[in-house]
Scaffold this motif. Structure first.
Motif, PDB file in Angstrom:
ATOM      1  N   GLY A 112       0.810  -1.216   0.000  1.00 47.42           N
ATOM      2  CA  GLY A 112       0.000   0.000   0.000  1.00 47.42           C
ATOM      3  C   GLY A 112       0.840   1.261   0.000  1.00 47.42           C
ATOM      4  N   ARG A 113       0.179   2.379   0.281  1.00 44.36           N
ATOM      5  CA  ARG A 113       0.805   3.708   0.259  1.00 44.36           C
ATOM      6  C   ARG A 113       1.952   3.869   1.255  1.00 44.36           C
ATOM      7  NH1 ARG A 113      -2.125   8.730  -0.873  1.00 44.36           N
ATOM      8  NH2 ARG A 113      -1.236   9.462   1.085  1.00 44.36           N
ATOM      9  N   ARG A 114       1.839   3.207   2.422  1.00 45.61           N
ATOM     10  CA  ARG A 114       2.780   3.477   3.508  1.00 45.61           C
ATOM     11  C   ARG A 114       3.363   2.202   4.123  1.00 45.61           C
ATOM     12  NH1 ARG A 114       2.898   8.646   5.682  1.00 45.61           N
ATOM     13  NH2 ARG A 114       4.816   7.800   6.557  1.00 45.61           N
ATOM     14  N   PRO A 115       4.171   1.482   3.368  1.00 42.77           N
ATOM     15  CA  PRO A 115       4.782   0.286   3.943  1.00 42.77           C
ATOM     16  C   PRO A 115       5.643   0.602   5.167  1.00 42.77           C
ATOM     17  CG  PRO A 115       5.783   0.826   1.822  1.00 42.77           C
ATOM     18  CD  PRO A 115       4.583   1.723   1.989  1.00 42.77           C
ATOM     19  N   ASP A 116       6.133   1.837   5.257  1.00 42.35           N
ATOM     20  CA  ASP A 116       6.941   2.236   6.408  1.00 42.35           C
ATOM     21  C   ASP A 116       6.132   2.245   7.705  1.00 42.35           C
ATOM     22  OD1 ASP A 116       5.622   4.534   5.114  1.00 42.35           O
ATOM     23  OD2 ASP A 116       6.625   5.752   6.651  1.00 42.35           O
ATOM     24  N   LEU A 117       4.808   2.377   7.597  1.00 38.75           N
ATOM     25  CA  LEU A 117       3.942   2.324   8.771  1.00 38.75           C
ATOM     26  C   LEU A 117       3.497   0.895   9.076  1.00 38.75           C
ATOM     27  CD1 LEU A 117       1.653   5.429   8.088  1.00 38.75           C
ATOM     28  CD2 LEU A 117       3.736   5.295   9.504  1.00 38.75           C
ATOM     29  N   VAL A 118       3.655   0.014   8.123  1.00 38.61           N
ATOM     30  CA  VAL A 118       3.207  -1.374   8.261  1.00 38.61           C
ATOM     31  C   VAL A 118       4.339  -2.287   8.740  1.00 38.61           C
ATOM     32  CG1 VAL A 118       2.298  -3.370   7.002  1.00 38.61           C
ATOM     33  CG2 VAL A 118       1.419  -1.068   6.512  1.00 38.61           C
ATOM     34  N   GLU A 119       5.482  -2.188   8.098  1.00 32.32           N
ATOM     35  CA  GLU A 119       6.607  -3.107   8.375  1.00 32.32           C
ATOM     36  C   GLU A 119       6.968  -3.226   9.852  1.00 32.32           C
ATOM     37  OE1 GLU A 119       8.185  -5.235   6.425  1.00 32.32           O
ATOM     38  OE2 GLU A 119       7.303  -4.649   4.517  1.00 32.32           O
ATOM     39  N   PRO A 120       7.073  -2.118  10.602  1.00 35.53           N
ATOM     40  CA  PRO A 120       7.462  -2.249  12.014  1.00 35.53           C
ATOM     41  C   PRO A 120       6.418  -2.964  12.871  1.00 35.53           C
ATOM     42  CG  PRO A 120       7.727   0.017  11.253  1.00 35.53           C
ATOM     43  CD  PRO A 120       6.982  -0.719  10.192  1.00 35.53           C
ATOM     44  N   LEU A 121       5.202  -3.093  12.341  1.00 37.68           N
ATOM     45  CA  LEU A 121       4.123  -3.676  13.134  1.00 37.68           C
ATOM     46  C   LEU A 121       3.573  -4.971  12.558  1.00 37.68           C
ATOM     47  CD1 LEU A 121       2.319  -0.388  14.125  1.00 37.68           C
ATOM     48  CD2 LEU A 121       3.560  -1.956  15.634  1.00 37.68           C
ATOM     49  N   LEU A 122       4.312  -5.606  11.688  1.00 32.71           N
ATOM     50  CA  LEU A 122       3.862  -6.912  11.204  1.00 32.71           C
ATOM     51  C   LEU A 122       3.775  -7.856  12.395  1.00 32.71           C
ATOM     52  CD1 LEU A 122       5.901  -7.206   7.914  1.00 32.71           C
ATOM     53  CD2 LEU A 122       3.421  -6.928   8.131  1.00 32.71           C
ATOM     54  N   PRO A 123       2.702  -8.631  12.480  1.00 32.47           N
ATOM     55  CA  PRO A 123       2.527  -9.496  13.650  1.00 32.47           C
ATOM     56  C   PRO A 123       3.535 -10.638  13.679  1.00 32.47           C
ATOM     57  CG  PRO A 123       0.710  -9.784  12.098  1.00 32.47           C
ATOM     58  CD  PRO A 123       1.568  -8.695  11.557  1.00 32.47           C
ATOM     59  N   PRO A 124       4.043 -10.950  14.865  1.00 35.18           N
ATOM     60  CA  PRO A 124       4.900 -12.134  14.985  1.00 35.18           C
ATOM     61  C   PRO A 124       4.123 -13.382  14.546  1.00 35.18           C
ATOM     62  CG  PRO A 124       4.963 -10.815  16.992  1.00 35.18           C
ATOM     63  CD  PRO A 124       3.869 -10.249  16.135  1.00 35.18           C
ATOM     64  N   ASP A 125       4.828 -14.341  14.002  1.00 36.51           N
ATOM     65  CA  ASP A 125       4.179 -15.546  13.485  1.00 36.51           C
ATOM     66  C   ASP A 125       3.346 -16.281  14.526  1.00 36.51           C
ATOM     67  OD1 ASP A 125       5.244 -15.140  10.961  1.00 36.51           O
ATOM     68  OD2 ASP A 125       6.974 -16.436  11.330  1.00 36.51           O
ATOM     69  N   ASP A 126       3.773 -16.231  15.782  1.00 34.83           N
ATOM     70  CA  ASP A 126       3.107 -17.025  16.813  1.00 34.83           C
ATOM     71  C   ASP A 126       2.040 -16.259  17.608  1.00 34.83           C
ATOM     72  OD1 ASP A 126       4.963 -15.392  18.021  1.00 34.83           O
ATOM     73  OD2 ASP A 126       5.623 -16.908  19.461  1.00 34.83           O
ATOM     74  N   CYS A 127       1.620 -15.108  17.113  1.00 38.63           N
ATOM     75  CA  CYS A 127       0.560 -14.394  17.840  1.00 38.63           C
ATOM     76  C   CYS A 127      -0.788 -14.661  17.171  1.00 38.63           C
ATOM     77  CB  CYS A 127       0.852 -12.896  17.933  1.00 38.63           C
ATOM     78  SG  CYS A 127       0.433 -11.948  16.477  1.00 38.63           S
ATOM     79  N   ASP A 128      -1.842 -14.424  17.937  1.00 42.32           N
ATOM     80  CA  ASP A 128      -3.186 -14.615  17.403  1.00 42.32           C
ATOM     81  C   ASP A 128      -3.519 -13.502  16.421  1.00 42.32           C
ATOM     82  OD1 ASP A 128      -4.057 -16.955  18.959  1.00 42.32           O
ATOM     83  OD2 ASP A 128      -3.798 -15.611  20.670  1.00 42.32           O
ATOM     84  N   PHE A 129      -4.257 -13.857  15.375  1.00 38.92           N
ATOM     85  CA  PHE A 129      -4.642 -12.907  14.341  1.00 38.92           C
ATOM     86  C   PHE A 129      -6.085 -13.181  13.968  1.00 38.92           C
ATOM     87  CE2 PHE A 129      -5.287 -11.364  10.097  1.00 38.92           C
ATOM     88  CZ  PHE A 129      -4.596 -10.161  10.057  1.00 38.92           C
ATOM     89  N   LEU A 130      -6.928 -12.157  14.088  1.00 37.42           N
ATOM     90  CA  LEU A 130      -8.345 -12.300  13.757  1.00 37.42           C
ATOM     91  C   LEU A 130      -8.749 -11.252  12.735  1.00 37.42           C
ATOM     92  CD1 LEU A 130      -9.712 -12.592  17.413  1.00 37.42           C
ATOM     93  CD2 LEU A 130      -9.276 -14.474  15.821  1.00 37.42           C
ATOM     94  N   PRO A 131      -9.380 -11.651  11.638  1.00 35.17           N
ATOM     95  CA  PRO A 131      -9.923 -10.653  10.718  1.00 35.17           C
ATOM     96  C   PRO A 131     -11.240 -10.118  11.269  1.00 35.17           C
ATOM     97  CG  PRO A 131     -10.333 -12.855   9.883  1.00 35.17           C
ATOM     98  CD  PRO A 131      -9.537 -13.011  11.146  1.00 35.17           C
ATOM     99  N   LYS A 132     -11.518  -8.847  10.981  1.00 35.96           N
ATOM    100  CA  LYS A 132     -12.790  -8.252  11.398  1.00 35.96           C
ATOM    101  C   LYS A 132     -13.436  -7.575  10.199  1.00 35.96           C
ATOM    102  CE  LYS A 132     -11.309  -3.726  13.234  1.00 35.96           C
ATOM    103  NZ  LYS A 132     -12.096  -2.853  12.388  1.00 35.96           N
ATOM    104  N   VAL A 133     -14.714  -7.292  10.345  1.00 36.28           N
ATOM    105  CA  VAL A 133     -15.460  -6.721   9.227  1.00 36.28           C
ATOM    106  C   VAL A 133     -16.057  -5.345   9.532  1.00 36.28           C
ATOM    107  CG1 VAL A 133     -16.016  -8.961   8.240  1.00 36.28           C
ATOM    108  CG2 VAL A 133     -17.578  -7.916   9.872  1.00 36.28           C
TER     109      VAL A 133
END
Length: 180
Positions: free
Chosen positions: A73-94
């Motif tokens: 997207g527009r701001r990978p610099d805002l995304v990369e530092p906060l990518l979730p660790p592989d072993d954490c829970d991840f839930l999609p929401k709507v």
């Protein structure tokens, strides 16, 4: 069993929506302290790290696809530092609340969570609505003001005041979270 959950809301964003410039300016200030808070929380046994992210209407999107879209997207610099660790829970929401249409309450109950630390974006929308849903489910709420991004500063301040007054939320800063 974790007594506390650090919930990271909607930080895997492609930043492709109305008012995005306003949100980006706020997110730029939030990413460093939030990334540090995630780093401190991740190895702890007494803290459940949970990412809840909008699926942007794509109900077939996997975690990896949502991460990839955000990085492209527009701001990978805002995304990369906060990518979730592989072993954490991840839930999609709507929708706005991290509880609406997700298994978040079940997950938190199963893990013995009593306090939720709400972080991410947008303060006056998804953070506020998640706070209300946490409150009606009897969770204690903490919101580090330096870890929530807003579109409109005045509405964000009002949202924080509402959470503090009406939901007994503790409004704090990242440095004071997790008893460190």
């Amino acid at each position: 069993m974790a007594a506390t959950a650090l919930i990271v809301i909607d930080m895997l964003s492609p930043y492709a929506h109305e008012d995005v410039e306003l949100l980006e300016r706020s997110a730029e200030r939030v990413v460093p302290p939030l990334a540090e808070l995630v780093r401190r929380a991740h190895p702890r046994d007494d803290v459940e790290l949970v990412y809840v992210n909008d699926n942007y209407g794509d109900f077939t999107a996997s975690r990896e696809q949502l991460e990839d879209r955000a990085r492209k997207g527009r701001r990978p610099d805002l995304v990369e530092p906060l990518l979730p660790p592989d072993d954490c829970d991840f839930l999609p929401k709507v929708r706005h609340s991290a509880f609406f249409g997700t298994s978040l309450d079940y997950l938190l109950t199963q893990r013995g969570v009593e306090t939720v630390i709400l972080t991410g974006q947008v303060t006056e929308q998804c953070i506020l609505y998640t706070g209300l849903d946490a409150y009606i489910r009897h969770y204690a709420i903490s919101v580090p003001r330096d870890c929530v991004a807003h579109i409109h500063a005045d509405l964000a301040e009002a949202a924080l005041k509402m959470m503090e007054r009406n939901m007994r939320a503790e409004i704090t800063v990242a440095e004071e979270c997790l008893d460190l």
